[in-house]
Design a protein around this motif. Sequence first.
Motif, PDB file in Angstrom:
ATOM      1  N   VAL A 281       0.878  -1.102  -0.051  1.00 50.37           N
ATOM      2  CA  VAL A 281      -0.087  -0.314   0.111  1.00 50.37           C
ATOM      3  C   VAL A 281       0.813   1.206   0.000  1.00 50.37           C
ATOM      4  O   VAL A 281       0.547   2.289  -0.668  1.00 50.37           O
ATOM      5  N   SER A 282       2.150   1.184   0.707  1.00 51.54           N
ATOM      6  CA  SER A 282       2.803   2.527   0.904  1.00 51.54           C
ATOM      7  C   SER A 282       3.597   2.606  -0.221  1.00 51.54           C
ATOM      8  O   SER A 282       3.803   3.792  -0.736  1.00 51.54           O
TER       9      SER A 282
ATOM     10  N   GLU B  92      -4.626   9.877  -6.091  1.00 49.49           N
ATOM     11  CA  GLU B  92      -4.841   9.487  -4.494  1.00 49.49           C
ATOM     12  C   GLU B  92      -6.098   8.397  -4.478  1.00 49.49           C
ATOM     13  O   GLU B  92      -6.194   7.628  -3.924  1.00 49.49           O
ATOM     14  N   HIS B  93      -6.974   8.995  -5.090  1.00 50.38           N
ATOM     15  CA  HIS B  93      -8.395   8.239  -4.741  1.00 50.38           C
ATOM     16  C   HIS B  93      -8.296   6.776  -5.428  1.00 50.38           C
ATOM     17  O   HIS B  93      -8.695   5.936  -4.747  1.00 50.38           O
ATOM     18  N   GLY B  94      -7.411   6.641  -6.350  1.00 49.73           N
ATOM     19  CA  GLY B  94      -7.420   5.156  -6.903  1.00 49.73           C
ATOM     20  C   GLY B  94      -6.463   4.178  -5.789  1.00 49.73           C
ATOM     21  O   GLY B  94      -6.734   3.234  -5.718  1.00 49.73           O
ATOM     22  N   ARG B  95      -5.224   5.046  -5.104  1.00 46.73           N
ATOM     23  CA  ARG B  95      -4.497   4.293  -4.276  1.00 46.73           C
ATOM     24  C   ARG B  95      -5.417   3.837  -3.159  1.00 46.73           C
ATOM     25  O   ARG B  95      -5.121   2.717  -2.451  1.00 46.73           O
ATOM     26  N   GLU B  96      -6.345   4.934  -2.540  1.00 50.85           N
ATOM     27  CA  GLU B  96      -7.204   4.306  -1.546  1.00 50.85           C
ATOM     28  C   GLU B  96      -8.173   3.381  -1.756  1.00 50.85           C
ATOM     29  O   GLU B  96      -8.373   2.667  -0.738  1.00 50.85           O
TER      30      GLU B  96
ATOM     31  N   LEU C 149      -3.470  -3.211 -10.464  1.00 54.54           N
ATOM     32  CA  LEU C 149      -4.462  -2.915  -9.557  1.00 54.54           C
ATOM     33  C   LEU C 149      -4.834  -4.328  -8.715  1.00 54.54           C
ATOM     34  O   LEU C 149      -4.628  -4.091  -7.472  1.00 54.54           O
ATOM     35  N   GLY C 150      -4.804  -5.527  -9.322  1.00 55.45           N
ATOM     36  CA  GLY C 150      -5.093  -6.714  -8.770  1.00 55.45           C
ATOM     37  C   GLY C 150      -3.622  -7.363  -8.177  1.00 55.45           C
ATOM     38  O   GLY C 150      -3.402  -7.570  -7.000  1.00 55.45           O
TER      39      GLY C 150
END
Length: 408
Positions: free
Chosen positions: A150-151, A161-165, A239-240
Amino acid sequence: MTAATSPSVVRDDVPAYDVDIYSDAVIRDPYPHYSRIRELGAAVWLPANGMWAIGRHADVRACLSDHDTFRSGMGVAGNDRANGIAPGNLLASDPPLHEELRRIVAAPLSLRALNDVKDRITETADALVERLVERGSFDGMADLAQYLPVSIVSELVGMPEHGRENMLRWASAVFDMLGGANERAEAAFPVIKEMRAYTVNEATRDNVRPGGWVAMLYDAADQGLIRPEQVQMLMRDYLGPSLDTTIYATGHLLYLLGANPGQWERLVQEPKLVPNAINEAVRLESPIRGFTRTVAVDTVVGDVAIPAGDRVLILYASANRDERQWDRPEAFDVGRVLIDHVGFGHGIHACAGMQLARLEMRCILTAMVERVARIEVGEPVLAMNNVLRGYERLPVRFLKKGGDPAVG
């Protein structure tokens, strides 16, 4: 439904196992079912799912090596709806398209490329383990296993940022969608729709991090290496696989070392076994249970004839516990030498991010060996997912070398 995935299709005079392989009961305790499938035959018909299961190690390796017969281009899910929308990405493609896409997607995941971030991952893992040792008790999933993906990895991908969350939620939905036609898969489709809207409307060229993996996809489109409309599809491949599989594998590794204190003591005494321990955890608790393939031509697996057009579920998690391949396959042994487990897949569709996963786990485990005297684990809470096997929560306590940890 097609004949290949319809539960109404009957296959006479073949080994059969009448259980829904994606049911809650099987997901919670899959290994007795995998054992039964291996006992029944090289290929076993699953009436409840309308497809075959292949669970023996030698047969799984052979099928994954034969991508001309066992095709991915018609999707790799256990339900028709997902297979109708997925083809054309890295996971659901055949040569020559697959080679073209993998060359682009896997570029930042090569050993050479990872050398650029190795020091950062090492330093972050050291600091993380140091904090957790002082803290004492923590959630092994949220506080340890998820931290590096995650980091750091989400930053390397370079989404806004919205996508990372939302990456963890989206990734989990991707794998739920790839299971059978059940409530979990149905619930995943709206989440996938949300993810796709994000990749089209928000992860645009001017919003992604310059130099990030997604920016490299836009660069590849500019160079004519891929079509512009393929950029959004390929960014979803990051993403996955870049998150959940590594997170779950790390959680399994942590739990197995805590549940087998003798193996942890050996690892502390012999740090050179760290790569072995990682491979053994991935073998014993494969984070991906399996994907499906479509049989292109009439073929025979073992002594079982499979007609062209049928769908087969290739069970990595079963193959990795095959008693035909390993002595005491259900035991966790950090000294076991492994060169042929299929926890990361095999063949042209072997996990493109396996080197990154190994790097993250190696850095964490090396930091633990230097600082942790003993690992105590509580009862893990299983995450219910159609394709992934891993924990939602895992109580952990680190006892540091040279004394007890601070009370946490």
